[in-house]
Every structure is written in C-alpha cells, then in structure tokens.
Design an enzyme around this catalytic site. Structure first.
Site, mmCIF file in Angstrom:
data_model
loop_
_atom_site.group_PDB
_atom_site.id
_atom_site.type_symbol
_atom_site.label_atom_id
_atom_site.label_comp_id
_atom_site.label_asym_id
_atom_site.label_seq_id
_atom_site.Cartn_x
_atom_site.Cartn_y
_atom_site.Cartn_z
ATOM 1 N NE ARG A 50 15.104 1.729 -54.072
ATOM 2 C CZ ARG A 50 15.634 0.599 -54.569
ATOM 3 N NH1 ARG A 50 16.330 -0.201 -53.784
ATOM 4 N NH2 ARG A 50 15.462 0.279 -55.837
ATOM 5 C CE1 TYR A 102 10.316 9.937 -28.273
ATOM 6 C CE2 TYR A 102 11.004 8.348 -29.942
ATOM 7 C CZ TYR A 102 10.259 9.458 -29.570
ATOM 8 O OH TYR A 102 9.461 10.075 -30.496
ATOM 9 C CG ASP A 173 19.031 6.137 -28.540
ATOM 10 O OD1 ASP A 173 19.717 7.172 -28.640
ATOM 11 O OD2 ASP A 173 17.851 6.073 -28.920
ATOM 12 C CE LYS A 198 14.719 14.154 -30.864
ATOM 13 N NZ LYS A 198 14.349 13.195 -31.906
#
Length: 383
Positions: A50, A102, A173, A198
């Site tokens: 983690r 988005y 972004d 993406k």
C-alpha cells in the site's frame, strides 16, 4: 545522457546496474503485499505494498521523467488520481475549473467535492478573462487542454503566469496529448493529471491514473495521502501500463496521422456541420497548440445535422467500435450526451457545445483507408 521521448518510454537515464532483477529486460511484477526484513530498522526499502511496490515505483519513475516532474503517483484510475489530489484542499477552498471538463470530473466536483466544502467556478479558459474570478479563498486552477470533448485549447504558459502571480496551483489534465506531445510542467504548471487508462496504457485493457508534480510541498502531501488512502496502483496493472508506455510514441504518431486524414475527410461530408480538431488550421487555438505542444493528438469531435443521423452512425460503424474511453490502439466512437457526460446537467452540456448531434472519435492505429471506408459506409444514405 539526455534521452529523447521515445527512449524515455523504454529506459530510465539511470537503470539498475547491479543485476538485482537477474538481467530481466521486462521489469518484473512484484506480486507481493508485504516484505520481510532482517531485523528492526533493517528495511529493504519496501514495507507494505500500500505504501510502495517496486513495479509501481518503476512505473512512477518512468512517468515522472516523461513529464519532467520531481515525483509521480500511480493510482488505480484517473478518477482516483483526481480524488487523491483534491485531498490537499480543505473546506472553504475555491477552485477555478475549466467549464468543458470530462463528465466524470464534473460529477466528482458536484457530488463529492462540494459536499466536502469546496467551492467551484467554471470558466472557458480558452476564451474568458478568468483573473477577475479569483477570490481571496481561491487555491487552484484546474484545466484540461485540449478539453473533453469540445477540444478547446488553453494557453498553459499564460495561465501559469497569472496563477503564480496570485499564488495558485495550476493543475493540468494532460490525458488527451500525453507527455509525448505536451509537457505542462515545463510550461509553468504545478501538477499534471492523467487517466493512465487512455494513451499511456494504450490498449483498452487496464485502469490507471497518475499525478505528477514539480512542487515539493504538493509532493510531500501526496506521498502521505497515497499511503493513507490506499489508492495506489496494483503491481500487475502497473506492469501492464509499463508495457503500454513502451510504444507510446509510435502509437501517438500513427494515431495522429490517421486523425488528420479523418478530420479532413469529415470536413467534406454534407451531413457534418462542424469538426473540432486542434490540428486543423481553422481551429481557433491552432497557433497556441503549435506553440505549447509537439503534436495535435488523435481525438476528434464532430457534429452532424441531426440526432437521428448521429444515432444511425453509431449503429452502422463496424471497424470503429461504439464504446466509451479513448486512447487505445482501436478506434472508438462515443456519444457524449448519453455516455461520458450523461451525469452533466443538460443546460451545462448545451452551453459547452455538447448537443444530441455531437460525436467523439478516439482514432486508433488501424489503416486509415479502412477507417474512412467504415465511415463512408456508415454515412451512406444519411440525409
């Protein structure tokens, strides 16, 4: 040695040289949750996955160097990356946001961030004078460029200067262009966000997200938060993204070449009323994207003359697949009204230019002649 972009996709400037990976050319998947130690205070450098994992760390180093930051954080989705980043703010903070974002980002801000006491103003950064919108409690500017889906392009350097003058973080972004075509941190941004699902992954098979920063204070906060919230990317997914990045450059170049040809083909179709692609000289921000990026990308948005024709195209395409997402080797077509922006209020969609006639293409690496023939057959018989 200073590497070029394609080499950076494959090699770090300082590779491991002690053969600790047994000469493996492909970086190994360390599929482990925990790590054994020789004694108290004798850590291997890894304690619990983690906190950190060798495969994830290697991926973070690759992405960090591509974006030219000081640290990168690999998370389990693009939305996880945005969610983690927004944990650095506190109730009462105000963020100036790009209006044409988005839909998932808008959903997060409207339904989670506002609940947590954050305030937002939405502005078209490619057109509007935003400096007058800065308040005493404004802490950051959040933009996409190009935007999703209307392909608006903002001047990163110009916005960065105003942000710095007002002591604001500039968050960009960079999903649509990737660090292969655009490096916002070198233009004055403080933080870069990616949906690694993406273009970085590139194969429509893995979810991932990234935050990259060149701000030391932000870096320290995020290192604490990622281990505290537990949203780090799993080792196998990290390895898949590493594998995808190896071909980032050649995929981006090929997909862009296809997108340029398809954009010009769309301009000639009678049922197409508007084509939004920043690589067209008719795009209002063509000169800006040429100045701040080395490519235009492979995302195209276009309008047809009726909702009925838009729906017919979605039903008739064969090679091009009607699916959400973008940035993979396969060409996808998306209907923003009912997919990516379905949770955005209709009046906001329409104000941003997203209508029932709007379609979005993520152009892949197929032979462009096959893609155009597929579109020709789908457009055949439309009014």
């Amino acid at each position: 040695m200073k590497f070029g972009n394609n080499t950076k996709c494959l090699h770090l400037e300082k590779e491991d040289s002690d053969c600790k990976h047994y000469g493996s050319v492909s970086f190994p998947i360390y599929q482990t949750a925990t790590y054994a130690h020789m004694g108290v205070g004798k850590s291997t450098g890894y304690d619990y996955s983690r906190l950190q994992n060798p495969t994830r760390q290697h991926l973070e180093e690759v992405v960090c160097r591509l974006e030219e930051g000081i640290d990168a954080f690999a998370l389990n989705s693009g939305m996880a990356a945005i969610s983690l980043l927004f944990e650095i703010f506190k109730p009462g903070d105000h963020i100036l946001c790009e209006a044409d974002l988005y839909g998932g980002s808008i959903r997060l801000f409207d339904n989670v961030s506002k609940k947590n006491g954050y305030e937002f103003s939405f502005i078209n950064f490619s057109k509007d004078d935003f400096e007058s919108e800065i308040r005493t409690n404004t802490k950051a500017i959040y933009i996409e460029t190009p935007t999703n889906p209307m392909m608006n392009v903002s001047d990163i350097s110009k916005i960065a200067k105003i942000a710095k003058k007002n002591n604001l973080l500039l968050i960009v972004d960079n999903t649509f262009l990737s660090p292969y075509f655009q490096k916002p941190l070198t233009l004055g941004a403080d933080v870069v966000i990616h949906s690694g699902t993406k273009f970085l992954g590139g194969h429509n098979d893995t979810l991932a997200g990234f935050i990259v920063t060149n701000n030391e204070a932000v870096k320290e906060k995020l290192r604490f938060l990622i281990k505290t919230t537990g949203s780090g990317l799993a080792p196998f997914d990290a390895w898949l993204i590493l594998r995808g990045i190896k071909t980032l450059g050649i995929r981006m170049e090929r997909a862009q070449q296809n997108a340029i040809e398809i954009s010009n083909w769309l301009l000639k179709q009678k049922c197409v009323t508007k084509v939004y692609y920043p690589g067209l000289e008719s795009h209002p921000s063509y000169e800006i994207i040429k100045k701040q990026a080395t490519g235009f990308g492979s995302m195209i948005t276009f309008n047809v003359n009726s909702k009925e024709n838009a729906l017919k195209i979605l039903e008739k395409v064969k090679i091009i697949q009607f699916a959400e997402s973008l940035g993979g080797v396969e060409t996808l077509i998306t209907y923003p009204t009912s997919q990516t922006h379905a949770d955005v209020a209709e009046e906001v969609r329409l104000r941003n230019g997203i209508t029932p006639q709007t379609l979005r293409l993520s152009v892949g690496i197929e032979d462009v002649s096959d893609l155009i023939r597929d579109l020709e057959e789908a457009f055949n018989g439309l009014d």
